[in-house]
Design a protein around this motif. Structure first.
Motif, mmCIF file in Angstrom:
data_model
loop_
_atom_site.group_PDB
_atom_site.id
_atom_site.type_symbol
_atom_site.label_atom_id
_atom_site.label_comp_id
_atom_site.label_asym_id
_atom_site.label_seq_id
_atom_site.Cartn_x
_atom_site.Cartn_y
_atom_site.Cartn_z
ATOM 1 N N ALA A 148 -3.254 -4.671 -3.423
ATOM 2 C CA ALA A 148 -2.690 -5.429 -4.536
ATOM 3 C C ALA A 148 -3.442 -5.177 -5.846
ATOM 4 C CB ALA A 148 -2.697 -6.913 -4.200
ATOM 5 N N ALA A 149 -4.773 -4.970 -5.784
ATOM 6 C CA ALA A 149 -5.540 -4.743 -7.015
ATOM 7 C C ALA A 149 -5.074 -3.471 -7.709
ATOM 8 C CB ALA A 149 -7.035 -4.670 -6.705
ATOM 9 N N ALA A 150 -4.959 -2.372 -6.962
ATOM 10 C CA ALA A 150 -4.516 -1.109 -7.551
ATOM 11 C C ALA A 150 -3.114 -1.237 -8.128
ATOM 12 C CB ALA A 150 -4.566 0.010 -6.509
ATOM 13 N N LEU A 151 -2.209 -1.859 -7.380
ATOM 14 C CA LEU A 151 -0.836 -2.022 -7.867
ATOM 15 C C LEU A 151 -0.799 -2.851 -9.141
ATOM 16 C CD1 LEU A 151 1.224 -2.676 -4.629
ATOM 17 C CD2 LEU A 151 1.228 -0.639 -6.033
ATOM 18 N N SER A 152 -1.657 -3.857 -9.217
ATOM 19 C CA SER A 152 -1.695 -4.703 -10.418
ATOM 20 C C SER A 152 -2.064 -3.887 -11.642
ATOM 21 C CB SER A 152 -2.697 -5.850 -10.231
ATOM 22 O OG SER A 152 -2.309 -6.700 -9.174
ATOM 23 N N VAL A 153 -3.035 -2.989 -11.488
ATOM 24 C CA VAL A 153 -3.456 -2.151 -12.612
ATOM 25 C C VAL A 153 -2.343 -1.189 -13.026
ATOM 26 C CG1 VAL A 153 -5.117 -0.384 -13.354
ATOM 27 C CG2 VAL A 153 -5.911 -2.379 -12.081
ATOM 28 N N PHE A 154 -1.551 -0.699 -12.057
ATOM 29 C CA PHE A 154 -0.444 0.206 -12.391
ATOM 30 C C PHE A 154 0.573 -0.466 -13.300
ATOM 31 C CE2 PHE A 154 -0.867 2.619 -8.080
ATOM 32 C CZ PHE A 154 -2.030 3.218 -8.531
ATOM 33 N N GLY A 155 0.741 -1.790 -13.164
ATOM 34 C CA GLY A 155 1.625 -2.520 -14.061
ATOM 35 C C GLY A 155 2.964 -2.885 -13.461
ATOM 36 N N PRO A 156 3.821 -3.578 -14.243
ATOM 37 C CA PRO A 156 5.127 -4.023 -13.758
ATOM 38 C C PRO A 156 6.094 -2.846 -13.600
ATOM 39 C CG PRO A 156 4.886 -4.544 -16.092
ATOM 40 C CD PRO A 156 3.570 -3.998 -15.636
ATOM 41 N N PRO A 157 7.213 -3.056 -12.906
ATOM 42 C CA PRO A 157 8.145 -1.951 -12.648
ATOM 43 C C PRO A 157 8.642 -1.259 -13.916
ATOM 44 C CG PRO A 157 8.703 -3.839 -11.273
ATOM 45 C CD PRO A 157 7.608 -4.282 -12.172
ATOM 46 N N ASP A 158 8.939 -2.012 -14.976
ATOM 47 C CA ASP A 158 9.466 -1.347 -16.179
ATOM 48 C C ASP A 158 8.430 -0.409 -16.791
ATOM 49 O OD1 ASP A 158 7.848 -3.423 -17.096
ATOM 50 O OD2 ASP A 158 9.185 -3.980 -18.740
ATOM 51 N N ALA A 159 7.148 -0.791 -16.737
ATOM 52 C CA ALA A 159 6.095 0.088 -17.261
ATOM 53 C C ALA A 159 6.002 1.370 -16.433
ATOM 54 C CB ALA A 159 4.750 -0.641 -17.259
ATOM 55 N N LEU A 160 6.112 1.223 -15.112
ATOM 56 C CA LEU A 160 6.066 2.402 -14.237
ATOM 57 C C LEU A 160 7.245 3.339 -14.515
ATOM 58 C CD1 LEU A 160 5.077 0.544 -10.946
ATOM 59 C CD2 LEU A 160 3.682 2.247 -12.104
ATOM 60 N N VAL A 225 8.716 -7.298 -1.841
ATOM 61 C CA VAL A 225 7.710 -6.239 -1.747
ATOM 62 C C VAL A 225 6.653 -6.646 -0.718
ATOM 63 C CG1 VAL A 225 5.982 -4.898 -3.014
ATOM 64 C CG2 VAL A 225 8.082 -5.605 -4.167
ATOM 65 N N GLY A 226 6.465 -5.781 0.278
ATOM 66 C CA GLY A 226 5.394 -5.992 1.248
ATOM 67 C C GLY A 226 4.166 -5.194 0.823
ATOM 68 N N ILE A 227 2.998 -5.791 0.951
ATOM 69 C CA ILE A 227 1.745 -5.149 0.543
ATOM 70 C C ILE A 227 0.838 -5.016 1.752
ATOM 71 C CG2 ILE A 227 -0.257 -5.258 -1.007
ATOM 72 C CD1 ILE A 227 2.231 -5.130 -2.591
ATOM 73 N N ARG A 228 0.282 -3.845 1.950
ATOM 74 C CA ARG A 228 -0.665 -3.653 3.056
ATOM 75 C C ARG A 228 -2.001 -4.293 2.664
ATOM 76 N NH1 ARG A 228 -2.965 2.016 5.559
ATOM 77 N NH2 ARG A 228 -3.567 1.190 7.581
ATOM 78 N N SER A 229 -2.060 -5.587 2.822
ATOM 79 C CA SER A 229 -3.244 -6.346 2.420
ATOM 80 C C SER A 229 -3.191 -7.694 3.122
ATOM 81 C CB SER A 229 -3.258 -6.518 0.889
ATOM 82 O OG SER A 229 -4.489 -7.092 0.473
ATOM 83 N N SER A 230 -4.106 -8.566 2.753
ATOM 84 C CA SER A 230 -4.085 -9.912 3.321
ATOM 85 C C SER A 230 -4.550 -10.914 2.280
ATOM 86 C CB SER A 230 -4.987 -10.005 4.560
ATOM 87 O OG SER A 230 -6.334 -10.107 4.166
ATOM 88 N N ALA A 231 -4.029 -12.139 2.396
ATOM 89 C CA ALA A 231 -4.401 -13.202 1.460
ATOM 90 C C ALA A 231 -5.880 -13.534 1.566
ATOM 91 C CB ALA A 231 -3.555 -14.444 1.738
ATOM 92 N N GLU A 232 -6.485 -13.257 2.726
ATOM 93 C CA GLU A 232 -7.921 -13.533 2.879
ATOM 94 C C GLU A 232 -8.771 -12.545 2.084
ATOM 95 O OE1 GLU A 232 -6.057 -14.977 6.792
ATOM 96 O OE2 GLU A 232 -5.727 -13.338 5.377
ATOM 97 N N PHE A 233 -8.260 -11.342 1.861
ATOM 98 C CA PHE A 233 -9.067 -10.307 1.211
ATOM 99 C C PHE A 233 -8.929 -10.296 -0.307
ATOM 100 C CE2 PHE A 233 -9.634 -5.749 -0.114
ATOM 101 C CZ PHE A 233 -11.007 -5.752 0.002
ATOM 102 N N GLU A 234 -7.707 -10.320 -0.834
ATOM 103 C CA GLU A 234 -7.545 -10.230 -2.292
ATOM 104 C C GLU A 234 -6.474 -11.212 -2.798
ATOM 105 O OE1 GLU A 234 -6.376 -6.267 -3.518
ATOM 106 O OE2 GLU A 234 -4.960 -6.048 -1.884
ATOM 107 N N PRO A 235 -6.698 -12.532 -2.566
ATOM 108 C CA PRO A 235 -5.682 -13.524 -2.956
ATOM 109 C C PRO A 235 -5.398 -13.516 -4.454
ATOM 110 C CG PRO A 235 -7.779 -14.597 -2.436
ATOM 111 C CD PRO A 235 -7.902 -13.173 -2.004
ATOM 112 N N GLU A 236 -6.465 -13.290 -5.260
ATOM 113 C CA GLU A 236 -6.293 -13.335 -6.715
ATOM 114 C C GLU A 236 -5.373 -12.220 -7.206
ATOM 115 O OE1 GLU A 236 -10.154 -10.916 -6.092
ATOM 116 O OE2 GLU A 236 -8.731 -12.101 -4.953
ATOM 117 N N TRP A 237 -5.473 -11.037 -6.573
ATOM 118 C CA TRP A 237 -4.655 -9.898 -6.998
ATOM 119 C C TRP A 237 -3.215 -10.036 -6.500
ATOM 120 C CZ3 TRP A 237 -6.198 -6.932 -10.786
ATOM 121 C CH2 TRP A 237 -7.571 -6.770 -11.023
#
Length: 472
Positions: A148-160, A225-237
């Motif tokens: 989720a952190a990396a995806l957040s930096v990439f930005g919203p869909p329109d920016a991509l 959107v499914g993210i290969r992550s967990s709420a325990e690891f990066e909830p803020e992102w």
């Protein structure tokens, strides 16, 4: 799917890379274990070398081979990114993928019978899939194999996709924390990473669109959107991402490869590991995507040597030479004989990482490798090389589970002493205990099957509920 939310049929379209096919396959098995049917699309060569469905799931998981068309400049037997002698050929693999898999998807969706899927679960590359699914009234979910952190930096869909407030039109736009991130963080690209990443990611290539456009179109056209992550690891992102995408963002768990792989002729290596002290060995591997040069590999070799630590290196030859010994300094294997092992070809990585003598993982910080390392409670030494890896490295340093190898800020180069210092910091020095404690905590999240399966169940529940809403 029946109206009571019974079993579903999920069609999966992974991109043609080992680091994508393997996690999609692992997730397919976990979905099947919850009683749902899965159809997994890949190519014949990838099916043979990567996809193993246990006999008890054979009735629930169908693997469909899709033959790639001949595409100019694409080598005859290239069916995954690892088969490409140069990254310049990636667009041609994407072009072949688009042609073959879009047609196969359309054929499957046109079948109005009971075999038609309830959901299409797509990787980032299948940007044409959401529109195809919508034409046939089938919902689509995008599964991201990035965190989720990396995806957040990439930005919203329109920016991509090349427009909107946060559009990235030059490398500098990637080299800072975006202003929509509401907390202090160092998760951003360095200048040299942004310059290396911008062109292949944000500029249209020989396939007709950019990598970023594919991702943006998949996210925009998907119902969730499914993210290969967990709420325990990066909830803020995960929170940042939900706000950016304005649609459900659901962690599906980490599903690391189980350490039950066949050792494939590496029995002697495992016996060598048995003789080493617990937590003393560095395992070094840089994934299936990165194409390292002879100079980079020589630097890594000299760094491993200078560290004085026992090591096991999953070595892949350099991109700029053919000889088996290329990339290793002269006399290197003789000098480290007994202390270090160089393994060529395929290695059972999950099996090695699960071994009690492995104490640190020198890695490129690809998300799949991180997942495997943390699932086994192994401390990380991070040498990011491409894609999302720099962002992953910053996140892991912030989470105090590893250190990053020092680099030249201008060109990203590193020296043997930088590799050796980072390894010793994690394995030998007192600070290593802090990392050790933290990775043990995270192993409970990353490596716990029940936690990962709970995430898969939650994701499937969301799919089921959405399907019920569609049915009125």
């Amino acid at each position: 799917m029946d109206a009571s939310g019974g079993s579903m049929h999920v069609l999966m379209l992974p991109w043609l890379a080992f680091g994508h096919i393997l996690p999609f396959t692992e997730l397919a098995k976990r979905i099947a274990r919850q009683g749902h049917r899965v159809t997994l699309l890949s190519t014949p060569r990838n099916t043979r070398r990567l996809i193993r469905i246990p006999p008890d799931l054979a009735d629930l998981v169908s693997v469909v081979d899709v033959k790639l068309p001949r595409v100019e400049r694409l080598p005859e037997d290239a069916e995954a990114s690892i088969d490409l002698p140069s990254d310049d050929l990636r667009p041609y693999l994407r072009r072949a993928y688009d042609a073959a898999f879009a047609e196969e998807l359309s054929d499957i969706l046109q079948d109005a019978g009971p075999g038609r899927p309830d959901w299409v679960l797509i990787d980032y590359a299948a940007y044409w899939a959401p529109a195809a699914a919508a034409r046939h009234g089938v919902p689509c979910a995008c599964l991201s194999l990035f965190g989720a952190a990396a995806l957040s930096v990439f930005g919203p869909p329109d920016a991509l996709m090349g427009h909107g407030k946060y559009v990235r039109t030059k490398p500098e736009h990637l080299a800072g924390v975006p202003d929509y991130v509401p907390f202090p963080t160092a998760v951003a690209y360095r200048g040299f990473e942004a310059r290396a990443f911008f062109n292949p990611a944000f500029v249209a290539d020989g396939s007709g669109v950019s990598e970023a456009y594919r991702f943006g179109k998949c996210i925009q056209g998907s119902q969730l959107v499914g993210i290969r992550s967990s709420a325990e690891f990066e909830p803020e992102w995960l929170q940042v991402l939900g706000d950016l995408y304005q649609k459900p963002v659901i962690p599906v768990g980490l599903f690391p490869s189980p350490p039950t792989q066949d050792v494939g002729g590496h029995e002697a290596t495992l016996h060598w590991l048995d003789r080493q002290a617990p937590g003393s060995v560095v395992y070094a591997a840089f994934g299936s995507e990165a194409k390292l040069t002879s100079a980079q590999l020589q630097t890594i070799a000299l760094g491993l040597e200078a560290s004085g630590l026992p090591f096991l290196w999953a070595f892949r030859p350099p991109v700029d030479a053919d000889e088996v010994t290329a990339g290793l300094p002269e006399g290197f294997e003789e000098r480290v004989n007994g202390r270090g092992l160089v393994c060529r070809g395929w290695v059972p990585q999950a099996r090695f990482l699960a071994h009690g003598s492995i104490g640190a993982f020198l890695t490129h910080a690809g998300w799949s490798s991180i997942t495997e390392g943390l699932a086994r409670g192994v401390r990380l030494v991070l040498l990011p090389l491409m894609f999302d890896q720099g962002l992953n490295a910053r996140l892991l340093v912030e989470k105090k589970v590893g250190v990053e190898v020092a680099r030249d800020e201008e060109d990203g180069s590193f020296a043997p002493k930088d590799i050796a210092a980072a390894l010793r910091r994690v394995v030998v020095e007192d600070e290593g205990e802090v990392f050790g404690d933290k990775v043990k905590e995270l192993a409970v999240v990353f490596g716990n099957d029940e936690v990962n399966n709970r995430c898969v169940r939650d994701f499937l529940r969301c799919l089921s509920e959405y399907s019920r809403l569609l049915q009125g």
